[in-house]
Design a protein around this motif. Sequence first.
Motif, PDB file in Angstrom:
ATOM      1  N   TYR A 130      -0.924  -4.047  -6.514  1.00 19.04           N
ATOM      2  CA  TYR A 130      -1.308  -2.757  -5.958  1.00 19.04           C
ATOM      3  C   TYR A 130      -2.306  -2.986  -4.828  1.00 19.04           C
ATOM      4  O   TYR A 130      -3.172  -3.861  -4.933  1.00 19.04           O
ATOM      5  N   LEU A 177      -8.846  -2.674  -1.711  1.00 21.40           N
ATOM      6  CA  LEU A 177      -8.765  -2.860  -3.149  1.00 21.40           C
ATOM      7  C   LEU A 177      -7.391  -3.421  -3.488  1.00 21.40           C
ATOM      8  O   LEU A 177      -6.374  -2.778  -3.260  1.00 21.40           O
ATOM      9  N   ASP A 186      -4.893  -0.563  -2.417  1.00 17.76           N
ATOM     10  CA  ASP A 186      -5.457   0.721  -2.011  1.00 17.76           C
ATOM     11  C   ASP A 186      -6.273   0.483  -0.765  1.00 17.76           C
ATOM     12  O   ASP A 186      -7.196  -0.333  -0.766  1.00 17.76           O
ATOM     13  N   LYS A 221     -10.692   4.514   2.265  1.00 20.64           N
ATOM     14  CA  LYS A 221     -10.611   5.850   2.862  1.00 20.64           C
ATOM     15  C   LYS A 221     -11.735   5.959   3.892  1.00 20.64           C
ATOM     16  O   LYS A 221     -12.876   5.771   3.582  1.00 20.64           O
ATOM     17  N   ALA A 277       0.813  -1.221   0.000  1.00 21.86           N
ATOM     18  CA  ALA A 277       0.000   0.000   0.000  1.00 21.86           C
ATOM     19  C   ALA A 277       0.845   1.270   0.000  1.00 21.86           C
ATOM     20  O   ALA A 277       0.445   2.273  -0.593  1.00 21.86           O
ATOM     21  N   LYS A 278       2.006   1.237   0.622  1.00 21.36           N
ATOM     22  CA  LYS A 278       2.809   2.459   0.679  1.00 21.36           C
ATOM     23  C   LYS A 278       3.609   2.711  -0.595  1.00 21.36           C
ATOM     24  O   LYS A 278       4.256   3.738  -0.714  1.00 21.36           O
ATOM     25  N   SER A 323       3.009   3.475  -4.284  1.00 18.84           N
ATOM     26  CA  SER A 323       1.985   3.841  -5.272  1.00 18.84           C
ATOM     27  C   SER A 323       2.253   3.240  -6.651  1.00 18.84           C
ATOM     28  O   SER A 323       1.329   3.083  -7.445  1.00 18.84           O
TER      29      SER A 323
END
Length: 78
Positions: A72, A63, A74, A77, A19-20, A22
């Motif tokens: 990836y 995600l 995500d 939020k 996650a860190k 991008s």
Amino acid sequence: MKDVSRRIQRLLYLVPFVAKRSDGVPVDELTELLDIDRELLLKDLDILCQVGPPDGDPGEYLLVSVEDGRVYVDLPKG
């Protein structure tokens, strides 16, 4: 039970690690880092796609995607 414990450790490590970044993390890098084969990594990633609150909105789920050989993550939020 030992396999379950190892899998949980991998998943808990994998989420923040990926996650860190991008730009994602290459699948081969993760398999080497976690000392697992590609098939097991993809199974782990499939499990992560199901992480979220039981009655939550799809936007509250983790995600996880694999695109062009990179993983990836995500985070929702909140």
